[in-house]
Design a protein around this motif. Structure first.
Motif, PDB file in Angstrom:
ATOM      1  N   UNK A  61      48.451  21.446  20.105  1.00 28.95           N
ATOM      2  CA  UNK A  61      47.463  20.700  20.882  1.00 28.95           C
ATOM      3  C   UNK A  61      46.088  21.110  20.359  1.00 28.95           C
ATOM      4  N   UNK A  62      45.339  20.162  19.846  1.00 35.36           N
ATOM      5  CA  UNK A  62      43.986  20.446  19.357  1.00 35.36           C
ATOM      6  C   UNK A  62      42.986  19.755  20.275  1.00 35.36           C
ATOM      7  N   UNK A  63      41.988  20.508  20.734  1.00 40.60           N
ATOM      8  CA  UNK A  63      41.019  19.980  21.702  1.00 40.60           C
ATOM      9  C   UNK A  63      39.663  19.759  21.042  1.00 40.60           C
ATOM     10  N   UNK A  64      39.042  18.630  21.347  1.00 46.10           N
ATOM     11  CA  UNK A  64      37.788  18.245  20.694  1.00 46.10           C
ATOM     12  C   UNK A  64      36.705  17.913  21.724  1.00 46.10           C
ATOM     13  N   UNK A  65      35.444  18.124  21.307  1.00 43.75           N
ATOM     14  CA  UNK A  65      34.317  17.693  22.138  1.00 43.75           C
ATOM     15  C   UNK A  65      33.876  16.280  21.811  1.00 43.75           C
ATOM     16  N   UNK A  66      34.579  15.658  20.878  1.00 41.01           N
ATOM     17  CA  UNK A  66      34.209  14.296  20.502  1.00 41.01           C
ATOM     18  C   UNK A  66      35.464  13.516  20.145  1.00 41.01           C
ATOM     19  N   UNK A  67      35.566  12.320  20.732  1.00 45.21           N
ATOM     20  CA  UNK A  67      36.719  11.460  20.462  1.00 45.21           C
ATOM     21  C   UNK A  67      36.742  11.056  18.990  1.00 45.21           C
ATOM     22  N   UNK A  68      35.569  10.855  18.435  1.00 40.83           N
ATOM     23  CA  UNK A  68      35.470  10.458  17.029  1.00 40.83           C
ATOM     24  C   UNK A  68      36.010  11.571  16.116  1.00 40.83           C
ATOM     25  N   UNK A  69      35.685  12.828  16.430  1.00 37.37           N
ATOM     26  CA  UNK A  69      36.227  13.957  15.651  1.00 37.37           C
ATOM     27  C   UNK A  69      37.754  13.999  15.728  1.00 37.37           C
ATOM     28  N   UNK A  70      38.283  13.733  16.917  1.00 39.48           N
ATOM     29  CA  UNK A  70      39.746  13.737  17.080  1.00 39.48           C
ATOM     30  C   UNK A  70      40.370  12.664  16.193  1.00 39.48           C
ATOM     31  N   UNK A 128      43.579  20.806  28.094  1.00 42.11           N
ATOM     32  CA  UNK A 128      42.160  21.196  27.988  1.00 42.11           C
ATOM     33  C   UNK A 128      41.268  20.055  28.489  1.00 42.11           C
ATOM     34  N   UNK A 129      40.365  20.354  29.401  1.00 42.35           N
ATOM     35  CA  UNK A 129      39.478  19.347  29.974  1.00 42.35           C
ATOM     36  C   UNK A 129      38.324  19.105  28.993  1.00 42.35           C
ATOM     37  N   UNK A 130      38.463  18.091  28.167  1.00 43.59           N
ATOM     38  CA  UNK A 130      37.476  17.878  27.101  1.00 43.59           C
ATOM     39  C   UNK A 130      37.417  16.399  26.747  1.00 43.59           C
ATOM     40  N   UNK A 131      36.686  16.076  25.706  1.00 42.14           N
ATOM     41  CA  UNK A 131      36.493  14.669  25.332  1.00 42.14           C
ATOM     42  C   UNK A 131      37.755  14.041  24.738  1.00 42.14           C
ATOM     43  N   UNK A 132      38.523  14.853  24.038  1.00 44.12           N
ATOM     44  CA  UNK A 132      39.734  14.291  23.404  1.00 44.12           C
ATOM     45  C   UNK A 132      40.683  15.397  22.963  1.00 44.12           C
ATOM     46  N   UNK A 133      41.975  15.098  23.009  1.00 41.19           N
ATOM     47  CA  UNK A 133      42.932  16.016  22.392  1.00 41.19           C
ATOM     48  C   UNK A 133      43.868  15.244  21.450  1.00 41.19           C
ATOM     49  N   UNK A 134      44.357  15.981  20.466  1.00 40.62           N
ATOM     50  CA  UNK A 134      45.437  15.475  19.619  1.00 40.62           C
ATOM     51  C   UNK A 134      46.661  16.343  19.859  1.00 40.62           C
ATOM     52  N   UNK A 135      47.806  15.688  20.124  1.00 38.53           N
ATOM     53  CA  UNK A 135      49.095  16.406  20.179  1.00 38.53           C
ATOM     54  C   UNK A 135      49.789  16.110  18.860  1.00 38.53           C
ATOM     55  N   UNK A 136      49.925  17.135  18.041  1.00 36.40           N
ATOM     56  CA  UNK A 136      50.459  16.903  16.698  1.00 36.40           C
ATOM     57  C   UNK A 136      51.847  17.508  16.585  1.00 36.40           C
TER      58      UNK A 136
END
Lengths: 484, 484
Positions: free
Chosen positions: A222-231, A268-276
């Motif tokens: 699970x990777x957590x990001x502060x930006x949906x675009x970065x995700x 994680x409560x953030x802008x976006x996550x990726x489940x890889x």
């Protein structure tokens, strides 16, 4: 419906094989879409011969006929727009051959995806397309819509597994397409044409499927990001490495909040996550997990958590599966509806797409939860609508149009895995403008009387917010709907 | 051909874009099949617009038109049976997009398989279908025949890689099917219908292909058997383990002898060998090599030799690739011809199939070299024929009929990867008896004037040993051939 047609149907399937009970008819007017229309009769055949007899009758009497699996379609595939017969195929639910040494099995159309995978799994194999409705959806419905899911990036869609079909054509003839071999070049690949034809070219009565060897191991990060675009960027960086994950699921902040509210998984409560997810030989999984974590960090992830523990992976997967119901509880007056819900864009266009969807939602004053099978560019933008507000529906429809325009501008498709039916029809007609005539010519050639699932895909006209299941509002510019 | 048509063609492609020179026309009457027929004109377009203009002209003037790639087809696909135009697409040979981050590329139809793989390979990817004619065959031809090769068991056939096509329909209209995304459910999957349509539904002018990540490692095992049937059994034992090899090539004693005579690789002189390739993560390859060796021994192999050395693997692969020319040198008066040459059977039926082929060959007094991509049940039974002997051709044709009857009895298909065209037509018509009308209806809907590659597949009538390239003999029951 004329009584003599009902009598003839009774003669074919017996008295327990059909219903004209008003409660049954009402229920069979729904699927998982926003649409509703009551049929005249529901028929539950148990054999190909019965299907053939019913279709022959429908063709002779010009009665519309709509094949139906589990009714999990999101766009109105199983809604009998023009009334007539709903052909419920769930009683044809046997796995008729299981040939692991030949890498294929044969299933009736009503076999459920998870049921088939249960049988395959015992033998070390699987049918890995993994639709979101795995517990309920039928193999026949999957073929009819070219369904897939989170693992299509590595394992492909239903079309890549269909080796052959038995089909009852709209004239009632029974044909056999494809083979029981892993490849064939023997004439037109009619099985591949039938895949995704949404019940408009015939009734699928048997499916020969190849399957895959089940991977020994898998792991999830699970990777957590502060930006949906970065995700979004993380997704295309992984692919370009090159590294082929078995799945990457993307969730935006609306989706994360909704899931955290309903489930106790603490995403994680953030802008976006990726489940890889990666899978394969244990050594490959171990190597790839490290690479995935490194790419996620470089793409801007502020945290990553990786696990090869089956329980943990299952917990995360359940959270992902809970998105759809969770979104419906996002706000008190809202329901989450299948509008603009499964576009696909080239992977590298995900950042631009998700950014645009957010802007379009804001500009139209609608709430959108964006998530999806990002590894193959397949996004879901579930819209939250106030079902009794005309304004809310209209705003949703406006946003949908703008979202699809953006998708097509980015070289994408309006539907990656759900199909067209009603809810995607006007946008698909834009996407496929130069090949609609060819589709119609094929339809006319195989279904000269236009009895099979009429009024949809290229034949749909009007607004998508008509024939609505929500009684308080329906844009009935095109007539019909349950009020009529 | 009328001079005004030639003039109009000259106006479209310029004076260097066509030829009516008798030597050119003679050469363009061949492909890699046993057939020959001289066209009236050869046209070499360089753009989709030129193709569209030529097809429009052909449709208006009812001129037959046959698209042609590298001419590597084994069944007469590119032979212009009814004369008219041969449309040589090899000048349209550019890779127009290479998007590794999106897992797709776009190629013109004349791009050669190895050329494309060279470009992909630099970036860590490949298009792994591996046809036998990899050095020469074009992507357009591969799509038109749903070509594949030794690695289809693990990686699929061409159909599984086509994401989208640009096609000039028989009426001259240009359509775009499929997408640049990894999956789509947006209307009929016309791209998948075009795959394998053998130039009868339109001209493919651009192909959007997905590709795969190149495996890190590979290894090969040569297992030698005293019985062809045991070798066949070894194949299905590996699959049922379950273990998915990237290839298993089977060679019978005729084939082994032929290759050993021509190449200096010293294959074990025995009844049959299996060349088993595994690929993937190095640890997976190491594990799988051990399992493969164990299964081969248990299945009756009297010797096994395994190697992960690239040079050694290449040597073995070259030996495999040399089968076809080697068989032609088997006996002084024989040539190896493409008769009954790429049937496919369910994997577990290989032992029974190869046993039957040997018996049928003996009974008909013909020599057959049986080899093939056994992992997916795809066998090649190359027939050795005395080209100037009518009796030899007739015996060959008799054996072909019996071989295909056996293949169909075993649940197989008459062609796994080469297509139908002429040489498979009568047998394919038997295999697909119940769906021929549907194919013809689709053909009629898209090509109302029947101009595209006429007289083949479902439209072929008569014996396969007509229109022969061998001047000394032709069964001209159906008229035509180069003598006429």
């Amino acid at each position: 419906m004329k009584q003599e047609i009902v009598e003839e149907i009774k003669g074919i399937v017996g008295k327990d094989g059909y219903s004209t009970d008003i409660a049954d008819l009402y229920v069979y007017g729904f699927d998982a879409s926003i649409h509703h229309k009551t049929p005249d009769i529901v028929v539950r055949p148990t054999t190909t011969e019965q299907v053939s007899a019913i279709v022959t009758l429908a063709n002779r009497t010009l009665t519309p006929i709509v094949p139906r699996g589990a009714g999990t379609a999101m766009c109105g595939h199983a809604v009998p727009l023009k009334g007539g017969i709903v052909l419920d195929l769930t009683a044809m639910n046997k796995i008729t051959e299981m040939r692991v040494e030949d890498l294929y099995c044969v299933a009736e159309p009503g076999v459920i995806y998870d049921q088939l995978n249960g049988e395959l799994s015992k033998r070390g194999f699987w049918f890995p397309t993994t639709p979101g409705s795995a517990e309920a959806c039928t193999i026949g419905g999957m073929v009819a819509t070219n369904a897939s899911g989170m693992r299509a990036i590595k394992y492909g869609a239903t079309r890549d597994y269909v080796l052959g079909l038995e089909v009852v054509l709209p004239t009632g003839e029974i044909i056999h397409t494809g083979t029981r071999t892993l490849k064939n070049s023997s004439g037109y690949q009619l099985d591949r044409l039938m895949v995704g034809s949404e019940g408009t070219l015939g009734v699928i009565t048997s499916v020969t499927l190849r399957f895959a060897v089940k991977p020994e191991a898998s792991a999830m990060t699970i990777a957590a990001f502060n930006s949906l675009v970065d995700a979004g960027r993380c997704v295309s960086n992984i692919i370009a490495k090159p590294l082929l994950p078995s799945a990457i699921e993307l969730m935006d902040s609306v989706t994360i909040k909704a899931v955290n509210k309903c489930m106790n998984v603490g995403l994680p409560d953030c802008e976006a996550i990726c489940m890889i997810e990666v899978d394969g030989h244990p050594a490959a999984v171990e190597d790839e997990m490290k690479i995935v974590e490194e790419i996620a960090r470089k793409s801007g992830a502020f945290s990553t958590e990786a696990s090869a523990d089956k329980k943990k992976i299952n917990e995360w997967t359940q959270a992902r599966k809970a998105i759809l119901p969770s979104l419906s509880r996002y706000g008190e007056n809202y329901v989450s509806v299948a509008l603009a819900d499964d576009m696909s864009v080239p992977i590298s266009k995900i950042p631009e797409a998700v950014g645009a969807f957010q802007r379009i939602a804001e500009e139209n004053g609608v709430i959108v939860g964006t998530y999806g099978h990002a590894a193959d560019g397949n996004l879901h933008t579930k819209m939250l609508v106030e079902p009794h507000s005309e304004e809310s529906w209209k705003a949703g429809e406006r946003a949908v149009g703008q979202i699809y325009d953006k998708v097509l501008e980015l070289g994408g498709t309006v539907t990656g895995e759900h199909g067209v039916a009603i809810t995607k029809a006007p946008y698909m007609q834009k996407e496929r403008a130069d090949s609609l005539d060819a589709m119609k010519a094929i339809k006319k050639a195989l279904d000269p009387n236009g009895i099979m699932n009429p009024g949809k895909i290229f034949d749909w006209e009007g607004s998508i917010i008509s024939h609505l299941r929500y009684p308080a509002f329906c844009d009935d510019r095109c007539g019909g709907c349950q009020k009529s």
